[in-house]
Design a protein around this motif. Structure first.
Motif, PDB file in Angstrom:
ATOM      1  N   GLY A 132      -5.026  -6.024   9.986  1.00  0.00           N
ATOM      2  CA  GLY A 132      -4.710  -6.001   8.568  1.00  0.00           C
ATOM      3  C   GLY A 132      -4.644  -4.570   8.074  1.00  0.00           C
ATOM      4  N   HIS A 133      -3.928  -4.349   6.991  1.00  0.00           N
ATOM      5  CA  HIS A 133      -3.838  -2.993   6.452  1.00  0.00           C
ATOM      6  C   HIS A 133      -3.609  -3.032   4.953  1.00  0.00           C
ATOM      7  N   ARG A 134      -3.781  -1.860   4.334  1.00  0.00           N
ATOM      8  CA  ARG A 134      -3.526  -1.697   2.912  1.00  0.00           C
ATOM      9  C   ARG A 134      -2.083  -1.270   2.699  1.00  0.00           C
ATOM     10  N   ARG A 135      -1.600  -1.470   1.475  1.00  0.00           N
ATOM     11  CA  ARG A 135      -0.282  -0.960   1.098  1.00  0.00           C
ATOM     12  C   ARG A 135      -0.411  -0.212  -0.219  1.00  0.00           C
ATOM     13  N   GLY A 137      -0.199   0.980  -3.759  1.00  0.00           N
ATOM     14  CA  GLY A 137       0.194   0.346  -5.000  1.00  0.00           C
ATOM     15  C   GLY A 137       0.168  -1.170  -4.985  1.00  0.00           C
ATOM     16  N   ALA A 138      -0.400  -1.779  -3.929  1.00  0.00           N
ATOM     17  CA  ALA A 138      -0.433  -3.246  -3.831  1.00  0.00           C
ATOM     18  C   ALA A 138      -1.804  -3.658  -3.302  1.00  0.00           C
ATOM     19  N   THR A 139      -2.718  -3.942  -4.214  1.00  0.00           N
ATOM     20  CA  THR A 139      -4.076  -4.313  -3.835  1.00  0.00           C
ATOM     21  C   THR A 139      -4.066  -5.572  -2.980  1.00  0.00           C
ATOM     22  N   GLY A 140      -4.932  -5.608  -1.991  1.00  0.00           N
ATOM     23  CA  GLY A 140      -5.031  -6.767  -1.110  1.00  0.00           C
ATOM     24  C   GLY A 140      -4.965  -6.332   0.335  1.00  0.00           C
ATOM     25  N   VAL A 141      -4.851  -7.310   1.234  1.00  0.00           N
ATOM     26  CA  VAL A 141      -4.748  -7.023   2.662  1.00  0.00           C
ATOM     27  C   VAL A 141      -3.465  -7.645   3.183  1.00  0.00           C
ATOM     28  N   TRP A 142      -2.739  -6.846   3.980  1.00  0.00           N
ATOM     29  CA  TRP A 142      -1.396  -7.200   4.434  1.00  0.00           C
ATOM     30  C   TRP A 142      -1.343  -7.205   5.948  1.00  0.00           C
ATOM     31  N   VAL A 143      -0.439  -7.996   6.499  1.00  0.00           N
ATOM     32  CA  VAL A 143      -0.270  -8.069   7.946  1.00  0.00           C
ATOM     33  C   VAL A 143       1.222  -8.121   8.271  1.00  0.00           C
ATOM     34  N   GLU A 144       1.519  -7.836   9.531  1.00  0.00           N
ATOM     35  CA  GLU A 144       2.880  -7.960  10.032  1.00  0.00           C
ATOM     36  C   GLU A 144       2.853  -8.867  11.247  1.00  0.00           C
ATOM     37  N   GLY A 145       3.509 -10.042  11.131  1.00  0.00           N
ATOM     38  CA  GLY A 145       3.609 -10.942  12.260  1.00  0.00           C
ATOM     39  C   GLY A 145       4.853 -10.644  13.065  1.00  0.00           C
ATOM     40  N   GLU A 146       4.875 -11.109  14.311  1.00  0.00           N
ATOM     41  CA  GLU A 146       6.034 -10.868  15.164  1.00  0.00           C
ATOM     42  C   GLU A 146       7.273 -11.498  14.545  1.00  0.00           C
ATOM     43  N   GLY A 147       8.264 -10.657  14.270  1.00  0.00           N
ATOM     44  CA  GLY A 147       9.503 -11.162  13.689  1.00  0.00           C
ATOM     45  C   GLY A 147       9.405 -11.528  12.227  1.00  0.00           C
ATOM     46  N   GLU A 148       8.274 -11.185  11.580  1.00  0.00           N
ATOM     47  CA  GLU A 148       8.076 -11.511  10.167  1.00  0.00           C
ATOM     48  C   GLU A 148       7.947 -10.228   9.347  1.00  0.00           C
ATOM     49  N   PRO A 149       8.301 -10.292   8.067  1.00  0.00           N
ATOM     50  CA  PRO A 149       8.118  -9.121   7.199  1.00  0.00           C
ATOM     51  C   PRO A 149       6.648  -8.910   6.873  1.00  0.00           C
ATOM     52  N   VAL A 150       6.351  -7.776   6.283  1.00  0.00           N
ATOM     53  CA  VAL A 150       4.989  -7.529   5.819  1.00  0.00           C
ATOM     54  C   VAL A 150       4.620  -8.587   4.785  1.00  0.00           C
ATOM     55  N   SER A 151       3.479  -9.230   4.980  1.00  0.00           N
ATOM     56  CA  SER A 151       3.074 -10.335   4.109  1.00  0.00           C
ATOM     57  C   SER A 151       1.600 -10.199   3.753  1.00  0.00           C
ATOM     58  N   LYS A 152       1.252 -10.696   2.569  1.00  0.00           N
ATOM     59  CA  LYS A 152      -0.144 -10.647   2.124  1.00  0.00           C
ATOM     60  C   LYS A 152      -0.899 -11.843   2.697  1.00  0.00           C
ATOM     61  N   VAL A 153      -2.065 -11.564   3.260  1.00  0.00           N
ATOM     62  CA  VAL A 153      -2.916 -12.622   3.780  1.00  0.00           C
ATOM     63  C   VAL A 153      -4.161 -12.814   2.911  1.00  0.00           C
ATOM     64  N   ARG A 191       7.515  -9.539  -1.835  1.00  0.00           N
ATOM     65  CA  ARG A 191       6.555  -9.569  -0.737  1.00  0.00           C
ATOM     66  C   ARG A 191       6.257 -11.015  -0.338  1.00  0.00           C
ATOM     67  N   GLY A 192       6.019 -11.226   0.939  1.00  0.00           N
ATOM     68  CA  GLY A 192       5.710 -12.560   1.429  1.00  0.00           C
ATOM     69  C   GLY A 192       4.218 -12.847   1.432  1.00  0.00           C
ATOM     70  N   VAL A 193       3.883 -14.092   1.759  1.00  0.00           N
ATOM     71  CA  VAL A 193       2.498 -14.537   1.877  1.00  0.00           C
ATOM     72  C   VAL A 193       2.348 -15.221   3.227  1.00  0.00           C
ATOM     73  N   THR A 194       1.238 -14.988   3.884  1.00  0.00           N
ATOM     74  CA  THR A 194       1.020 -15.607   5.182  1.00  0.00           C
ATOM     75  C   THR A 194      -0.420 -16.096   5.290  1.00  0.00           C
ATOM     76  N   SER A 195      -0.771 -16.627   6.457  1.00  0.00           N
ATOM     77  CA  SER A 195      -2.108 -17.166   6.703  1.00  0.00           C
ATOM     78  C   SER A 195      -2.492 -16.900   8.150  1.00  0.00           C
ATOM     79  N   LEU A 196      -3.773 -17.033   8.441  1.00  0.00           N
ATOM     80  CA  LEU A 196      -4.212 -16.911   9.830  1.00  0.00           C
ATOM     81  C   LEU A 196      -3.569 -17.983  10.699  1.00  0.00           C
ATOM     82  N   GLU A 197      -3.376 -19.156  10.144  1.00  0.00           N
ATOM     83  CA  GLU A 197      -2.752 -20.226  10.910  1.00  0.00           C
ATOM     84  C   GLU A 197      -1.323 -19.863  11.299  1.00  0.00           C
ATOM     85  N   ARG A 198      -0.565 -19.287  10.370  1.00  0.00           N
ATOM     86  CA  ARG A 198       0.796 -18.884  10.695  1.00  0.00           C
ATOM     87  C   ARG A 198       0.797 -17.780  11.747  1.00  0.00           C
TER      88      ARG A 198
END
Length: 229
Positions: A132-135, A137-153, A191-198
């Motif tokens: 996970g990482h920060r972005r 100007g965008a509070t929260g935690v973000w991730v990048e999945g394989e073949g997916e855009p940066v999304s907030k988890v 920005r997208g939204v994702t989950s640990l399950e995804r």
């Protein structure tokens, strides 16, 4: 739902189970009053039935994309809240954590506390092999999945009153991500939204495991904050 025996050195942990948002807010306020009065700090963990929450501002209301009929069909409630931030969604499969701590006791201010929450979530994700990482100007935690855009988890939203925190974070574990289509999550339309399950598929951890890792990470990060001061 999960193992409620998780403990921590610096605060009490209370598992509220599945609880309606308004009821949990009432619990928060009661605990907050106690912590202000000098009682032991607490960390509340909970899952909410499907609900959209938002501060009482017209500009934020515009970030609910669905009308009342669509929300009714989806079984999603709407609740006004007194936290900071923008519109967000809570629902089953999402771990919501409300730390109620005295910032001064841990040598924290609002900015450092928000960064601490992000670090706690990133530590938790790392325990399951997710980066996970920060972005900026965008509070929260973000991730990048394989073949997916940066999304907030994980979304963050807090309130500080009398130097004691309320509200906190919402980490998507097995959350139904379709419900985020009803809103502009956190007001960020691009920005997208994702989950640990995804991200992990069948390897997604049980909620009890996520709770245990997050509680440990929060305890550890508080200790580090105190040591740095």
């Amino acid at each position: 739902m999960r193992d409620s025996s998780v403990t921590a050195e610096r605060f009490g942990v209370e598992d509220l189970g599945v609880m309606a948002y308004a009821e949990a807010l009432g619990v928060q306020r009661e605990v907050h009053a106690g912590v202000v009065a000098g009682e032991r700090e607490r960390l509340l963990v909970v899952e909410h039935p499907a609900v959209i929450t938002l501060p009482d501002r017209d500009a934020v209301r515009a970030h609910i994309l669905a009308d009342s009929e669509a929300l009714g069909r989806a079984g999603v409630d709407v609740q006004i809240t007194d936290r900071g931030g923008d519109v967000t969604y809570h629902g089953p499969g999402q771990l919501v954590v409300y730390p109620i701590v005295r910032l001064r006791d841990h040598r924290l201010n609002l900015g450092r506390y928000m960064r601490l929450l992000e670090a706690v979530v990133m530590d938790t994700l790392a325990a399951f092999g997710v980066v996970g990482h920060r972005r900026e100007g965008a509070t929260g935690v973000w991730v990048e999945g394989e073949g997916e855009p940066v999304s907030k988890v994980c979304a963050l939203g807090v309130r500080i009153r009398k130097n004691v925190t309320m509200h906190g974070l919402a980490l998507n574990v097995t959350t139904d991500l379709r419900h985020f289509e009803l809103i502009v999550p956190c007001g960020l339309a691009d920005r997208g939204v994702t989950s640990l399950e995804r991200l992990l598929g069948e390897g997604v951890p049980a909620m009890a495991e996520v709770v245990s890792e997050l509680v440990s990470a929060f305890d550890r990060r508080l200790a580090e904050a105190e040591a740095r001061a």
